[in-house]
Design a protein around this motif. Structure first.
Motif, PDB file in Angstrom:
ATOM      1  N   LYS A 195      25.597  33.688  26.975  1.00  0.00           N
ATOM      2  CA  LYS A 195      25.653  34.884  26.044  1.00  0.00           C
ATOM      3  C   LYS A 195      26.667  35.771  26.291  1.00  0.00           C
TER       4      LYS A 195
ATOM      5  N   SER B 273      35.109  25.161  29.383  1.00  0.00           N
ATOM      6  CA  SER B 273      33.466  25.561  28.575  1.00  0.00           C
ATOM      7  C   SER B 273      34.290  25.469  26.316  1.00  0.00           C
TER       8      SER B 273
ATOM      9  N   SER C 162      34.510  23.536  20.265  1.00  0.00           N
ATOM     10  CA  SER C 162      33.578  23.576  21.333  1.00  0.00           C
ATOM     11  C   SER C 162      33.079  22.590  21.467  1.00  0.00           C
TER      12      SER C 162
ATOM     13  N   ASN D 164      28.144  23.547  23.492  1.00  0.00           N
ATOM     14  CA  ASN D 164      27.494  24.481  23.214  1.00  0.00           C
ATOM     15  C   ASN D 164      28.167  24.916  21.272  1.00  0.00           C
TER      16      ASN D 164
ATOM     17  N   LEU E  74      26.113  26.836  17.149  1.00  0.00           N
ATOM     18  CA  LEU E  74      26.164  28.580  16.876  1.00  0.00           C
ATOM     19  C   LEU E  74      25.111  28.868  15.338  1.00  0.00           C
TER      20      LEU E  74
ATOM     21  N   THR F 130      28.965  33.493  21.986  1.00  0.00           N
ATOM     22  CA  THR F 130      29.012  32.336  23.317  1.00  0.00           C
ATOM     23  C   THR F 130      30.408  32.445  23.856  1.00  0.00           C
TER      24      THR F 130
ATOM     25  N   GLN G 213      23.117  28.960  31.429  1.00  0.00           N
ATOM     26  CA  GLN G 213      22.024  29.553  30.301  1.00  0.00           C
ATOM     27  C   GLN G 213      21.103  30.202  30.270  1.00  0.00           C
TER      28      GLN G 213
END
Length: 503
Positions: A2, A82, A96, A100, A103, A109, A425
């Motif tokens: 985050k 990522s 993405s 992840n 959203l 992110t 996370q």
């Protein structure tokens, strides 16, 4: 991870602090639907690492792509994490991944990359999320504080004083006053083997102020000390019992007084496993690495260590070095995870095992509140089911202990994205050991860029002048002279880091 930096309500700016440049790019929900913060985390002649934090201010997304253009033709993405990164000319795209892609509105992110530059390294002027622009204009004020961009000659300021007391808060390690903190440093081997090999307690290495000062020239803020169960308990070895314990206490106190947190690691334990493969340690005594700690003595070890250091929350407890209990069940991972947590009679292991729950209970029964680290399977490299088998801690003060060598199964950025980033996370991840199987720094460099972008604590193996021939040796002497390649690279990295600076 985050995004932890506040987005400005209007305007945008690039702020240069030391060698770290940050561009915070605002957006109104109605007009742009997104916000981005672009941070140059470290920079050196010809190279840099950057973090891109994305906040979705529009409708929820099931997949996303961030795009931007470099202002300078000499800027290139070398490797990203990522996200799936591509570049054509000056245009860069980051799509993405499966873990992840979702959203929600207001969710954030972070992704990152290692890059190259020539001439200059300005921040991009605009970003877009799924084609929708989410930036204002970027201005660059005159820097008020600059340092040399060469990592090997610029060290972040040391605040001085003793090492901070630490605890877990969410997916961060924080200080007593709630400031996020990373354990950044090295492993110092010898406490696990020297006493049972006739080499004293520290294999002739110094544990004095001069040796600690040498560590501080590298900007080391954490040291992990492997220990021997039998030597601590007075069962065998020399020194053992009270003398060994006092040696550990004295060294820990010296390090903590110098602002260096200490991780105490149970490394060598009792437990015979004669049916293992040829490379496996088959001796019953604590003279090598076992698949799991033993029920006979490991809880006693942690009861003693916890009693010795309770009240000193600058000290962290790493319950067992590198578990691999699945070896006894023909590498059955489900049985391995069950053994790791619960211990007892484990498939294929002929001795009674102390599970991580047993060791957590032993520590907490003393009243110790110290932060605890717990590893995964495959020598702490496989962390995929860590959350499902996390032991219960009444204080909820547990971090995940991960090891990542170049020869491990999970040794690529794509694997770290898939297996480690989702865990990070949820809980703090401490990279307690890492290195590569030669004396270079290429693998470690990639890992450090990734770990830094994800806010991971990290400690490299090892601060011992053994001579680097097959890798994982950082120094040529106790004065801290770095080994070419591996040592020079890691020292340069540490000198760009602050334990208080997290993405």
């Amino acid at each position: 991870m985050k995004h932890r930096h506040a987005l400005l309500a209007a305007g945008a700016a690039v702020v240069l602090t030391g060698s770290i440049a940050t561009a915070t790019l605002p957006a109104s929900a109605a007009a742009t639907g997104c916000g981005v913060s672009y941070t140059v985390q470290s920079q050196w002649p010809g190279g840099f690492t950057a973090n891109v934090a994305i906040t979705n201010l529009g409708a929820a997304l099931s997949g996303w792509t961030v795009t931007f253009a470099f202002p300078n033709a000499g800027q290139q993405v070398s490797q990203g994490w990522s996200a799936t990164w591509t570049q054509s000319g000056a245009s860069v795209s980051a799509a993405s991944l499966s873990w992840n892609g979702s959203l929600g509105t207001g969710a954030s992110t972070a992704i990152g990359f290692a890059g190259a530059w020539t001439g200059a390294n300005p921040v991009p002027a605009s970003f877009a999320l799924n084609g929708t622009t989410c930036t204002g204009s970027v201005t660059t004020p005159t820097p008020t504080n600059t340092v040399s961009p060469t990592p090997s000659t610029s060290t972040p300021p040391d605040p001085g004083g003793p090492a901070p007391r630490l605890r877990v808060s969410g997916n961060k390690i924080v200080t007593a006053d709630g400031k996020p903190y990373r354990l950044l440093g090295v492993d110092r081997s010898s406490g696990e083997y020297a006493c049972v090999q006739g080499k004293g307690q520290w294999d002739g290495g110094p544990v004095d102020q001069a040796s600690v000062d040498a560590m501080k020239t590298w900007n080391i803020h954490a040291v992990r000390l492997p220990l021997n169960e039998e030597c601590w308990l007075g069962l065998s070895g020399s020194p053992n019992g009270a003398t060994y314990q006092q040696g550990v206490k004295s060294y820990v106190n010296l390090l903590v007084a110098n602002g260096i947190n200490v991780i105490l690691d149970l490394h060598w334990t009792t437990g015979a496993y004669s049916n293992g493969p040829d490379w496996h340690c088959k001796e019953a005594t604590a003279t090598c690495q076992k698949p799991m700690p033993d029920a006979a003595y490991a809880p006693q070890f942690w009861t003693g260590v916890a009693n010795a250091f309770k009240g000193n929350d600058a000290v962290v407890f790493d319950l067992f070095n590198e578990p691999y209990p699945e070896i006894g069940s023909d590498w059955n991972k489900t049985l391995g995870w069950q053994c790791l947590r619960d211990g007892g009679t484990c498939a294929g292991l002929p001795y009674q095992v102390a599970g991580m729950q047993d060791l957590v209970d032993a520590v907490r029964a003393t009243g110790a509140t110290n932060l605890i680290m717990v590893g995964g399977l495959e020598w702490a490299n496989d962390m995929r089911e860590w959350l499902a088998y996390k032991p219960v801690d009444p204080l909820n003060n547990i971090a995940a202990s991960w090891h990542a060598y170049s020869f491990n199964a999970c040794a690529t950025a794509s694997c770290w994205d898939t297996q480690i980033a989702p865990l990070a996370q949820q809980v703090p991840v401490v990279l307690g050991e890492f290195g590569q199987d030669n004396c270079g720094y290429d693998y470690m460099d990639t890992l450090m860029r990734w770990a830094t972008a994800h806010g991971l604590s990290h400690l490299a193996w090892t601060w011992n002048p053994w001579g680097c021939s097959t890798g994982a040796v950082l120094i040529k002497d106790w004065n801290g002279t770095p080994e070419p390649g591996v040592g020079e690279g890691y020292r340069a990295h540490l000198r760009t880091q602050s334990p208080y600076a997290t993405p």
